[in-house]
Design a protein around this motif. Structure first.
Motif, PDB file in Angstrom:
ATOM      1  N   MET A 103       6.596  13.448 -18.119  1.00  0.00           N
ATOM      2  CA  MET A 103       4.752  12.948 -18.114  1.00  0.00           C
ATOM      3  C   MET A 103       5.076  12.210 -16.031  1.00  0.00           C
ATOM      4  O   MET A 103       5.332  11.518 -15.901  1.00  0.00           O
ATOM      5  N   VAL A 104       3.908  12.509 -15.508  1.00  0.00           N
ATOM      6  CA  VAL A 104       4.079  12.162 -13.999  1.00  0.00           C
ATOM      7  C   VAL A 104       3.013  11.092 -14.216  1.00  0.00           C
ATOM      8  O   VAL A 104       2.103  11.013 -14.763  1.00  0.00           O
ATOM      9  N   GLN A 105       3.812   9.682 -13.551  1.00  0.00           N
ATOM     10  CA  GLN A 105       3.380   8.338 -14.078  1.00  0.00           C
ATOM     11  C   GLN A 105       2.557   8.162 -12.274  1.00  0.00           C
ATOM     12  O   GLN A 105       3.001   7.929 -11.357  1.00  0.00           O
ATOM     13  N   ALA A 106       0.665   8.078 -12.496  1.00  0.00           N
ATOM     14  CA  ALA A 106      -0.081   7.943 -11.420  1.00  0.00           C
ATOM     15  C   ALA A 106       0.440   6.340 -10.466  1.00  0.00           C
ATOM     16  O   ALA A 106       0.496   6.805 -10.053  1.00  0.00           O
ATOM     17  N   SER A 107       0.022   5.444 -11.531  1.00  0.00           N
ATOM     18  CA  SER A 107       0.872   4.799 -10.587  1.00  0.00           C
ATOM     19  C   SER A 107       2.172   4.499  -9.953  1.00  0.00           C
ATOM     20  O   SER A 107       2.075   3.747  -9.057  1.00  0.00           O
ATOM     21  N   SER A 108       3.331   5.252 -10.235  1.00  0.00           N
ATOM     22  CA  SER A 108       4.266   5.350  -9.194  1.00  0.00           C
ATOM     23  C   SER A 108       3.851   6.213  -8.293  1.00  0.00           C
ATOM     24  O   SER A 108       4.388   5.926  -7.319  1.00  0.00           O
ATOM     25  N   VAL A 109       3.238   6.968  -8.937  1.00  0.00           N
ATOM     26  CA  VAL A 109       3.292   8.028  -7.695  1.00  0.00           C
ATOM     27  C   VAL A 109       2.773   7.799  -6.170  1.00  0.00           C
ATOM     28  O   VAL A 109       2.509   7.692  -5.628  1.00  0.00           O
ATOM     29  N   LEU A 110       0.769   6.875  -6.468  1.00  0.00           N
ATOM     30  CA  LEU A 110       0.279   5.938  -5.627  1.00  0.00           C
ATOM     31  C   LEU A 110       1.453   5.562  -4.654  1.00  0.00           C
ATOM     32  O   LEU A 110       1.523   4.839  -3.733  1.00  0.00           O
ATOM     33  N   LEU A 111       1.980   4.080  -5.298  1.00  0.00           N
ATOM     34  CA  LEU A 111       3.227   3.384  -5.009  1.00  0.00           C
ATOM     35  C   LEU A 111       3.789   3.906  -3.877  1.00  0.00           C
ATOM     36  O   LEU A 111       4.523   3.310  -3.293  1.00  0.00           O
ATOM     37  N   HIS A 112       5.059   5.321  -4.163  1.00  0.00           N
ATOM     38  CA  HIS A 112       5.689   5.804  -3.371  1.00  0.00           C
ATOM     39  C   HIS A 112       4.772   6.302  -2.535  1.00  0.00           C
ATOM     40  O   HIS A 112       5.818   6.326  -0.879  1.00  0.00           O
ATOM     41  N   VAL A 113       3.802   6.996  -2.569  1.00  0.00           N
ATOM     42  CA  VAL A 113       2.703   7.745  -1.605  1.00  0.00           C
ATOM     43  C   VAL A 113       2.277   6.907  -0.656  1.00  0.00           C
ATOM     44  O   VAL A 113       2.637   6.512   0.559  1.00  0.00           O
ATOM     45  N   ALA A 114       1.751   5.622  -0.738  1.00  0.00           N
ATOM     46  CA  ALA A 114       1.492   4.491  -0.191  1.00  0.00           C
ATOM     47  C   ALA A 114       2.874   3.546   1.025  1.00  0.00           C
ATOM     48  O   ALA A 114       2.123   3.579   1.719  1.00  0.00           O
ATOM     49  N   ALA A 115       4.131   3.479  -0.444  1.00  0.00           N
ATOM     50  CA  ALA A 115       4.789   3.194   0.638  1.00  0.00           C
ATOM     51  C   ALA A 115       5.578   3.776   2.144  1.00  0.00           C
ATOM     52  O   ALA A 115       5.628   3.824   2.992  1.00  0.00           O
TER      53      ALA A 115
ATOM     54  N   THR B 198      14.431   5.930   0.068  1.00  0.00           N
ATOM     55  CA  THR B 198      14.557   5.056  -2.023  1.00  0.00           C
ATOM     56  C   THR B 198      12.806   6.135  -2.213  1.00  0.00           C
ATOM     57  O   THR B 198      13.667   6.199  -2.975  1.00  0.00           O
ATOM     58  N   MET B 199      12.155   5.132  -1.606  1.00  0.00           N
ATOM     59  CA  MET B 199      10.696   5.985  -1.646  1.00  0.00           C
ATOM     60  C   MET B 199      10.416   7.144  -1.911  1.00  0.00           C
ATOM     61  O   MET B 199       9.859   8.017  -2.606  1.00  0.00           O
ATOM     62  N   ALA B 200      11.092   8.002  -0.770  1.00  0.00           N
ATOM     63  CA  ALA B 200      10.715   9.268  -0.385  1.00  0.00           C
ATOM     64  C   ALA B 200      11.707  10.105  -2.212  1.00  0.00           C
ATOM     65  O   ALA B 200      11.306  10.928  -3.114  1.00  0.00           O
ATOM     66  N   VAL B 201      12.894   9.632  -2.497  1.00  0.00           N
ATOM     67  CA  VAL B 201      12.908   9.949  -3.416  1.00  0.00           C
ATOM     68  C   VAL B 201      12.635   9.735  -4.601  1.00  0.00           C
ATOM     69  O   VAL B 201      12.664  10.430  -6.137  1.00  0.00           O
ATOM     70  N   GLY B 202      12.222   8.425  -4.618  1.00  0.00           N
ATOM     71  CA  GLY B 202      11.533   7.462  -6.068  1.00  0.00           C
ATOM     72  C   GLY B 202      10.245   9.126  -6.205  1.00  0.00           C
ATOM     73  O   GLY B 202      10.073   9.308  -7.361  1.00  0.00           O
TER      74      GLY B 202
ATOM     75  N   ALA C 198      10.300  -4.694   1.851  1.00  0.00           N
ATOM     76  CA  ALA C 198      10.384  -5.234   0.668  1.00  0.00           C
ATOM     77  C   ALA C 198       9.367  -5.752  -0.411  1.00  0.00           C
ATOM     78  O   ALA C 198      10.188  -5.583  -1.379  1.00  0.00           O
ATOM     79  N   THR C 199       7.867  -5.530   0.197  1.00  0.00           N
ATOM     80  CA  THR C 199       7.775  -5.516  -0.572  1.00  0.00           C
ATOM     81  C   THR C 199       7.333  -4.149  -1.672  1.00  0.00           C
ATOM     82  O   THR C 199       6.711  -4.222  -2.757  1.00  0.00           O
ATOM     83  N   SER C 200       7.263  -3.305  -1.426  1.00  0.00           N
ATOM     84  CA  SER C 200       7.221  -1.692  -2.814  1.00  0.00           C
ATOM     85  C   SER C 200       8.507  -1.778  -3.080  1.00  0.00           C
ATOM     86  O   SER C 200       8.722  -1.112  -4.006  1.00  0.00           O
ATOM     87  N   LEU C 201       9.612  -1.794  -2.567  1.00  0.00           N
ATOM     88  CA  LEU C 201      10.903  -1.876  -3.073  1.00  0.00           C
ATOM     89  C   LEU C 201      11.197  -3.146  -4.332  1.00  0.00           C
ATOM     90  O   LEU C 201      11.123  -2.613  -5.775  1.00  0.00           O
ATOM     91  N   LEU C 202      10.182  -4.097  -4.021  1.00  0.00           N
ATOM     92  CA  LEU C 202      10.228  -5.229  -5.181  1.00  0.00           C
ATOM     93  C   LEU C 202       9.713  -4.461  -6.434  1.00  0.00           C
ATOM     94  O   LEU C 202       9.689  -4.946  -7.778  1.00  0.00           O
TER      95      LEU C 202
END
Length: 218
Positions: free
Chosen positions: A1-13, A56-60, A132-136
């Protein structure tokens, strides 16, 4: 199941980091000078760290949608081992020197040696704070801490990254006559080697420290 908050973080970063890098090419005076240098923008550890963080964010993001791809999680977590310490070091060193001794971190434009290459704040934050912020946030909110066996790989990965960048920046400087960071130009080879070694140690310590603070065990 896709986690919207994770997608949002990765797209924003991903978007913010891409914006920061692409914006450099729109800063005509700065970009036209850097473009003439051997290595271009990739002389800078900031840009190399940005590239690894972006990947890293793209793979995420890919994992968010297709977690069943074989090895996708291992690839992301391996990239994390390199990306997180680099981004942490870049952010901490950059902002500390920018606020205290800007002449040690900012190059001056060739036509005016007293005029440092200041970036617009939105671009500066995209390059020197977002990685740094997005990775942390990703690590502490969506990832689990590294186990003993996995964390042992942090040392060889960090040493490799240090040797790579040390060799690369020395090569670029030999072609350009100066280093991308003034604090390297101002120091002899022996001191620069010490700086590279010190950064390697700090990167390893930061990884193990950040991992130790993580509450989620594997």
């Amino acid at each position: 199941m896709v986690q919207a908050s994770s997608v949002l973080l990765h797209v924003a970063a991903i978007s913010a980091m891409a914006y920061g890098y692409n914006s450099l090419h729109g800063l005509t005076t700065v970009n036209s000078w850097i473009a003439t240098q051997y290595g271009g923008h990739f002389q800078y550890l900031t840009i190399q760290g940005l590239a690894v963080a972006w990947l890293t964010m793209a793979v995420g993001l890919l994992e968010d949608f297709v977690p069943s791809i074989k090895g996708i999680r291992t690839i992301k977590r391996t990239l994390f081992i390199a990306a997180m310490p680099i981004a942490t070091i870049v952010s901490s060193i950059y902002w500390t020197l920018l606020l205290t001794f800007p002449h040690l971190i900012l190059q001056a434009l060739p036509e005016s040696r007293d005029s440092p290459m200041l970036l617009p704040l939105r671009v500066d934050l995209s390059l020197h704070a977002v990685p740094a912020t997005s990775l942390l946030v990703d690590f502490y909110v969506f990832e689990r801490k590294y186990g003993r066996n996995a964390s042992l790989s942090a040392v060889p990965i960090t040493v490799f990254c240090t040797l790579w960048y040390g060799w690369w920046v020395e090569l670029c400087a030999s072609k350009n006559g100066t280093f991308p960071y003034p604090f390297l130009t101002l120091n002899p080879l022996e001191t620069r080697i010490g700086i590279y070694a010190g950064a390697c140690v700090v990167a390893c310590v930061s990884f193990y420290g950040l991992n130790a603070l993580h509450p989620k065990s594997r």
